[in-house]
Design an enzyme around this catalytic site. Structure first.
Site, mmCIF file in Angstrom:
data_model
loop_
_atom_site.group_PDB
_atom_site.id
_atom_site.type_symbol
_atom_site.label_atom_id
_atom_site.label_comp_id
_atom_site.label_asym_id
_atom_site.label_seq_id
_atom_site.Cartn_x
_atom_site.Cartn_y
_atom_site.Cartn_z
ATOM 1 N N ALA A 65 36.162 -4.170 51.019
ATOM 2 C CA ALA A 65 36.701 -4.266 50.028
ATOM 3 C C ALA A 65 35.818 -3.211 49.355
ATOM 4 C CB ALA A 65 36.373 -5.558 49.574
ATOM 5 N N GLY A 110 35.856 -6.281 54.400
ATOM 6 C CA GLY A 110 37.546 -6.646 54.422
ATOM 7 C C GLY A 110 38.175 -5.579 55.512
ATOM 8 N N GLU A 113 38.151 -7.938 58.298
ATOM 9 C CA GLU A 113 38.986 -9.012 58.284
ATOM 10 C C GLU A 113 40.405 -8.690 58.177
ATOM 11 O OE1 GLU A 113 36.493 -9.505 54.557
ATOM 12 O OE2 GLU A 113 36.147 -11.517 55.004
ATOM 13 N N GLU A 133 28.548 -8.017 54.235
ATOM 14 C CA GLU A 133 28.352 -8.844 52.996
ATOM 15 C C GLU A 133 27.236 -9.237 52.578
ATOM 16 O OE1 GLU A 133 30.844 -9.289 55.123
ATOM 17 O OE2 GLU A 133 32.916 -8.760 54.180
HETATM 18 N N1 CAA Z 1 33.748 0.528 48.803
HETATM 19 C C1 CAA Z 1 33.786 1.736 47.869
HETATM 20 N N2 CAA Z 1 33.698 2.942 48.364
HETATM 21 C C2 CAA Z 1 33.414 2.915 49.879
HETATM 22 C C3 CAA Z 1 33.381 1.945 50.406
HETATM 23 C C4 CAA Z 1 33.631 0.528 49.996
HETATM 24 N N3 CAA Z 1 33.571 -0.505 50.708
HETATM 25 N N4 CAA Z 1 32.897 2.450 51.884
HETATM 26 C C5 CAA Z 1 32.772 3.701 51.515
HETATM 27 N N5 CAA Z 1 32.869 3.999 50.478
HETATM 28 C C6 CAA Z 1 33.090 5.418 49.671
HETATM 29 C C7 CAA Z 1 31.710 6.060 49.671
HETATM 30 O O1 CAA Z 1 31.208 5.400 48.397
HETATM 31 C C8 CAA Z 1 31.861 7.573 49.549
HETATM 32 O O2 CAA Z 1 32.510 7.717 48.140
HETATM 33 P P1 CAA Z 1 31.648 9.127 47.357
HETATM 34 O O3 CAA Z 1 31.985 10.112 48.204
HETATM 35 O O4 CAA Z 1 32.482 8.977 46.167
HETATM 36 O O5 CAA Z 1 30.126 8.813 47.405
HETATM 37 C C9 CAA Z 1 33.062 7.745 50.473
HETATM 38 O O6 CAA Z 1 33.560 6.314 50.839
HETATM 39 C C10 CAA Z 1 32.530 8.018 51.990
HETATM 40 O O7 CAA Z 1 31.315 6.942 52.314
HETATM 41 P P2 CAA Z 1 30.078 7.524 52.801
HETATM 42 O O8 CAA Z 1 29.571 8.734 52.117
HETATM 43 O O9 CAA Z 1 29.087 6.452 52.527
HETATM 44 O O10 CAA Z 1 30.321 7.900 54.374
HETATM 45 P P3 CAA Z 1 29.017 7.266 55.741
HETATM 46 O O11 CAA Z 1 29.621 8.207 56.711
HETATM 47 O O12 CAA Z 1 27.769 8.211 55.171
HETATM 48 O O13 CAA Z 1 29.148 5.980 55.624
HETATM 49 C C11 CAA Z 1 29.926 3.746 56.026
HETATM 50 C C12 CAA Z 1 30.141 5.213 56.132
HETATM 51 C C13 CAA Z 1 28.771 3.393 56.790
HETATM 52 C C14 CAA Z 1 31.158 2.941 56.409
HETATM 53 C C15 CAA Z 1 29.459 3.616 54.271
HETATM 54 O O14 CAA Z 1 30.325 3.893 53.791
HETATM 55 C C16 CAA Z 1 29.268 1.992 54.005
HETATM 56 O O15 CAA Z 1 28.270 1.355 54.304
HETATM 57 N N6 CAA Z 1 30.271 1.493 53.325
HETATM 58 C C17 CAA Z 1 30.130 -0.028 52.899
HETATM 59 C C18 CAA Z 1 30.667 -0.936 54.079
HETATM 60 C C19 CAA Z 1 30.569 -2.012 53.462
HETATM 61 O O16 CAA Z 1 29.686 -2.811 52.955
HETATM 62 N N7 CAA Z 1 31.745 -2.867 53.543
HETATM 63 C C20 CAA Z 1 31.906 -4.267 53.208
HETATM 64 C C21 CAA Z 1 32.343 -4.438 51.652
HETATM 65 S S1 CAA Z 1 32.420 -5.894 50.767
HETATM 66 C C22 CAA Z 1 33.595 -6.821 51.451
HETATM 67 O O17 CAA Z 1 34.560 -6.259 52.202
HETATM 68 C C23 CAA Z 1 33.994 -7.989 50.778
HETATM 69 C C24 CAA Z 1 34.873 -8.853 51.664
HETATM 70 O O18 CAA Z 1 34.896 -9.612 52.589
HETATM 71 C C25 CAA Z 1 36.096 -8.825 51.004
#
Ligand code: CAA
Length: 259
Positions: A65, A110, A113, A133
């Site tokens: 998400a 998400g 999921e 999360e």
């Molecule tokens: N939400 C918003 N933006 C996201 C995102 C997310 N979940 N995942 C990645 N992005 C964005 C980053 O912010 C980045 O944007 P900018 O270029 O504007 O900074 C872009 O996508 C590229 O990401 P990274 O530079 O971080 O790429 P990376 O290869 O270094 O890392 C990754 C990849 C390990 C997936 C890392 O992006 C990451 O950890 N993302 C978050 C993963 C996460 O925690 N997901 C769970 C979200 S909570 C949820 O889903 C709740 C639920 O159950 C409903």
């Protein structure tokens, strides 16, 4: 209708739904969820479709998400956001036709999921799964606490959710979270092949089997068996049952008409 953050395509019997926000690794914001909801209505209304593939554009399936959207939500807004995601994923899970998650990269939060709301999951070797999360101060909110334990058992579900640890595709295969893992260059062809295999089986038989499995999983075994008994009987009302069995008797192969 035209979408901005997803793509819905059709190739014969096969639909393909692609989350297409690669600049954010296909993170699910409200717009993506609203568009997915509409796209699923279109899929339901399209009676030609026999299988739906769900995938992501670029190097990610779905990285969760949208954390930037969630960061400032109030408790009520958080609940509403969760409800929206849960509703869309439940709609996906309840689609009459079978769905295949083609996990091409990150399937986190998400994203994991979303993959779990499909009927089965095929991953490429680069795919990463996880429920990160609790590392963000929340818990899985689009069905993760429920579907993960149903797919891999409570031990693995609690292990993955409490540690917020990501796992690579081979580990996901080992614990039963995915059904096949393919080298990147063979992945798309194999997904298409599987979709075609399913699409060429009797579509009503496949739909009834999905209904029996999904409905039966929610009730006690006596009621579940009754559900199968009734749906099994119903399959004999189809022309495809006649054609399929006649083809076997004649040592041929049926071309199912979805009737
Ligand atoms: N939400 C918003 N933006 C996201 C995102 C997310 N979940 N995942 C990645 N992005 C964005 C980053 O912010 C980045 O944007 P900018 O270029 O504007 O900074 C872009 O996508 C590229 O990401 P990274 O530079 O971080 O790429 P990376 O290869 O270094 O890392 C990754 C990849 C390990 C997936 C890392 O992006 C990451 O950890 N993302 C978050 C993963 C996460 O925690 N997901 C769970 C979200 S909570 C949820 O889903 C709740 C639920 O159950 C409903």
């Amino acid at each position: 209708m035209a979408f901005e953050t997803i793509k819905l395509e059709q190739d014969g019997f096969i639909g393909k739904l692609t989350i297409a926000r690669p600049e954010a690794l296909n993170a699910l914001n409200s717009q993506v969820l609203d568009e997915l909801d509409k796209a699923l209505d279109e899929v339901s209304a399209n009676k030609e479709l026999r299988v739906l593939i769900v995938t992501g554009e670029g190097r990610s399936f779905v990285a969760g998400a949208d954390i930037k959207e969630m960061a400032s939500l109030s408790p009520i807004e958080g609940k509403e956001f969760g409800k929206k995601g849960l509703g869309v994923f439940r709609k996906l899970e309840k689609l009459e036709i079978p769905t295949i998650a083609a996990v091409n990269g990150f399937a986190l939060g998400g994203g994991c999921e979303l993959a779990m709301s499909c009927d089965f999951r095929i991953a490429n070797e680069k795919a990463t799964f996880g429920q990160p999360e609790v590392g963000l101060g929340i818990l899985p909110g689009f069905g993760g606490t429920q579907r993960l334990q149903r797919l891999v058992g409570q031990g693995w579900a609690k292990y993955l959710i409490y540690t917020a640890r990501n796992i690579k595709a081979p580990k996901a295969l080992e614990i039963g979270l995915v059904q096949e893992v393919l080298p990147v260059d063979e992945f798309e062809a194999r997904v298409d092949e599987l979709a075609n295999i399913v699409a060429n089986n009797a579509p009503i038989g496949v739909k009834l089997a999905k209904e029996a499995i999904n409905t039966g999983a929610q009730v006690d075994i006596e009621s579940a068996i009754k559900i199968e008994e009734n749906l099994f009987g119903l399959s004999f009302a189809t022309e495809d049952q006649k054609a399929g069995m006649q083809a076997f008797v004649n040592k041929g192969k049926a071309e199912f008409q979805n009737k």
